[in-house]
Design a protein around this motif. Structure first.
Motif, short mmCIF file in Angstrom:
data_model
loop_
_atom_site.label_atom_id
_atom_site.label_comp_id
_atom_site.label_asym_id
_atom_site.label_seq_id
_atom_site.Cartn_x
_atom_site.Cartn_y
_atom_site.Cartn_z
N THR A 99 0.81 -1.22 0.00
CA THR A 99 0.00 0.00 0.00
C THR A 99 0.84 1.28 0.00
N ASN A 100 2.15 1.14 0.24
CA ASN A 100 3.04 2.32 0.29
C ASN A 100 2.50 3.40 1.24
N GLN A 101 2.01 2.94 2.37
CA GLN A 101 1.51 3.83 3.43
C GLN A 101 0.28 4.64 3.00
N SER A 102 -0.36 4.25 1.90
CA SER A 102 -1.52 4.99 1.41
C SER A 102 -2.81 4.32 1.87
N LEU A 103 -3.60 5.05 2.64
CA LEU A 103 -4.88 4.51 3.12
C LEU A 103 -5.84 4.32 1.96
N GLU A 104 -5.79 5.21 0.98
CA GLU A 104 -6.65 5.09 -0.20
C GLU A 104 -6.34 3.80 -0.97
N LYS A 105 -5.04 3.52 -1.12
CA LYS A 105 -4.65 2.30 -1.83
C LYS A 105 -5.02 1.06 -1.03
N GLU A 106 -4.90 1.14 0.28
CA GLU A 106 -5.29 0.01 1.12
C GLU A 106 -6.77 -0.28 0.98
N THR A 107 -7.59 0.77 0.96
CA THR A 107 -9.04 0.61 0.81
C THR A 107 -9.39 -0.09 -0.50
N LYS A 108 -8.76 0.35 -1.59
CA LYS A 108 -9.01 -0.25 -2.90
C LYS A 108 -8.56 -1.71 -2.92
N THR A 109 -7.43 -1.98 -2.26
CA THR A 109 -6.90 -3.35 -2.21
C THR A 109 -7.86 -4.27 -1.46
N LEU A 110 -8.39 -3.80 -0.33
CA LEU A 110 -9.32 -4.61 0.45
C LEU A 110 -10.62 -4.85 -0.32
N GLU A 111 -11.06 -3.86 -1.07
CA GLU A 111 -12.26 -4.03 -1.90
C GLU A 111 -12.05 -5.13 -2.93
N LEU A 112 -10.86 -5.14 -3.53
CA LEU A 112 -10.54 -6.15 -4.53
C LEU A 112 -10.48 -7.54 -3.90
N LEU A 113 -9.77 -7.65 -2.78
CA LEU A 113 -9.59 -8.95 -2.15
C LEU A 113 -10.89 -9.49 -1.55
N SER A 114 -11.76 -8.59 -1.08
CA SER A 114 -13.01 -9.03 -0.46
C SER A 114 -14.04 -9.50 -1.48
#
Length: 341
Positions: A99-114
């Motif tokens: 996520t490179n410390q990006s909360l926005e990127k983490e959110t998108k990643t979790l949406e994809l994985l979920s």
């Protein structure tokens, strides 16, 4: 000749795809006579199982999603190594997301994985303490989708799940006590992770050790380093503030940089200033002098998190309560610190 599939075999025998899958896997749910017929037909037509299709049919992917904030931090490299080694033995693949410390990127990643691409998720969140409350609903969607999750290192009490954490309070306490036992009294802390609970716990441990050993706490010796800050300038302010005889840095790369700056100013390490860093990576072993480090046992943390997650995945109906495992740290003493008195 077109490739034989479960669907074609099912059509041939006028049964469901699920029945064919169970027969090929020798399930007792299918009569021996039908099992034999389907298996013989599949073999005669050179059937090769499509693992992706079977996984979807069985509602599992044998894949685990890993979400970490930083791949440049050797601690996370160690954790990944531990996760991958155990996952491989147990027949699971991993998808690593940075996520490179990006909360926005983490959110998108979790949406994809979920969305169902993984059976479970291991995460060390990029969110700091102020951001976590607003981020919790996104993480909770995993629970709503019945996707098991284990948090490690950067965790929060706002989420009910299994967790594996480092005893960061003890780590800060232990490193500070070691400094004091070698004769150091003016001990600075350089932290590139100021807003994290990890940093706060390590500094709390530092304060406790100072108090126990009769050393006054000086707020100005806590030095935060932001992404946009110039470390050289920040260190100049610190070194000019008052005579410093020890510096505790809260990650490995910062420890190496701080030692280089200190030496460039004419200070000797450890004769003038002792240095302790966090995360016992390869870099700390080969600089001169070699760095005393706090080992967080990243490989063991990785092995532990994936063991817990796979147990959750494979025993989804279990009513076992969530657990938090606390991993103790070790101080690896090298040449950047003086000998105890």
């Amino acid at each position: 000749m077109s490739k034989i599939t479960l669907k074609k075999i099912a059509t041939h025998f006028n049964v469901s795809i699920s029945t064919v899958s169970k027969a090929i896997n020798d399930s007792y749910e299918i009569s021996e006579q039908l099992r034999t017929k389907i298996q013989d037909y599949a073999k005669a037509n050179n059937y090769r199982p499509n693992k992706v299709a079977l996984n979807l049919l069985n509602r599992n992917t044998k894949t685990i999603g890993i979400v970490i904030p930083n791949i440049l931090n050797y601690f996370f490299v160690q954790v990944l190594y531990g996760i991958e080694s155990v996952a491989d033995i147990k027949g699971y693949s991993i998808i690593t997301c940075i996520t490179n410390q990006s909360l926005e990127k983490e959110t998108k990643t979790l949406e994809l994985l979920s969305a169902g691409s993984v059976d479970g998720i291991i995460i060390s969140s990029a969110a700091d303490e102020s951001e976590l409350p607003g981020h919790v609903p996104q993480i909770k969607k995993l629970h709503d989708n019945q996707i098991p999750m284990v948090m490690f290192d950067r965790v929060t009490d706002l989420i009910q799940c299994d967790k594996v954490i480092v005893d960061d309070y003890e780590a800060g306490y232990k490193a500070t006590r070691f400094f004091i036992n070698t004769g150091c009294r003016t001990i600075a802390v350089v932290t590139p992770i100021e807003d994290s609970n990890i940093s706060k716990l390590r500094i709390d441990g530092y304060k406790k050790a100072l108090d126990e050993m009769g050393v006054d706490f000086d707020e100005k010796l806590i030095v935060p380093i932001g992404k946009e800050d110039d470390l050289d300038i920040t260190m100049s302010f610190l070194l000019n503030y008052r005579p410093i005889d020890a510096i505790m840095t809260l990650d490995e790369i910062t420890a190496v940089k701080v030692m280089s700056i200190v030496q460039s100013r004419g200070y000797r390490v450890p004769e003038d200033i002792s240095i302790i860093g966090f995360t016992n990576g390869e870099l700390s072993k080969y600089v001169t002098p070699s760095l005393t480090m706090v080992s967080q046992h990243g490989k063991y943390i990785g092995e532990t998190t994936v063991d817990i997650l796979i147990d959750r995945i494979e025993n989804k109906d279990s009513k076992k309560e969530f657990e938090t495992k606390v991993v103790k740290t070790s101080l690896i003493v090298r040449n950047s610190t003086k000998k105890p008195l």
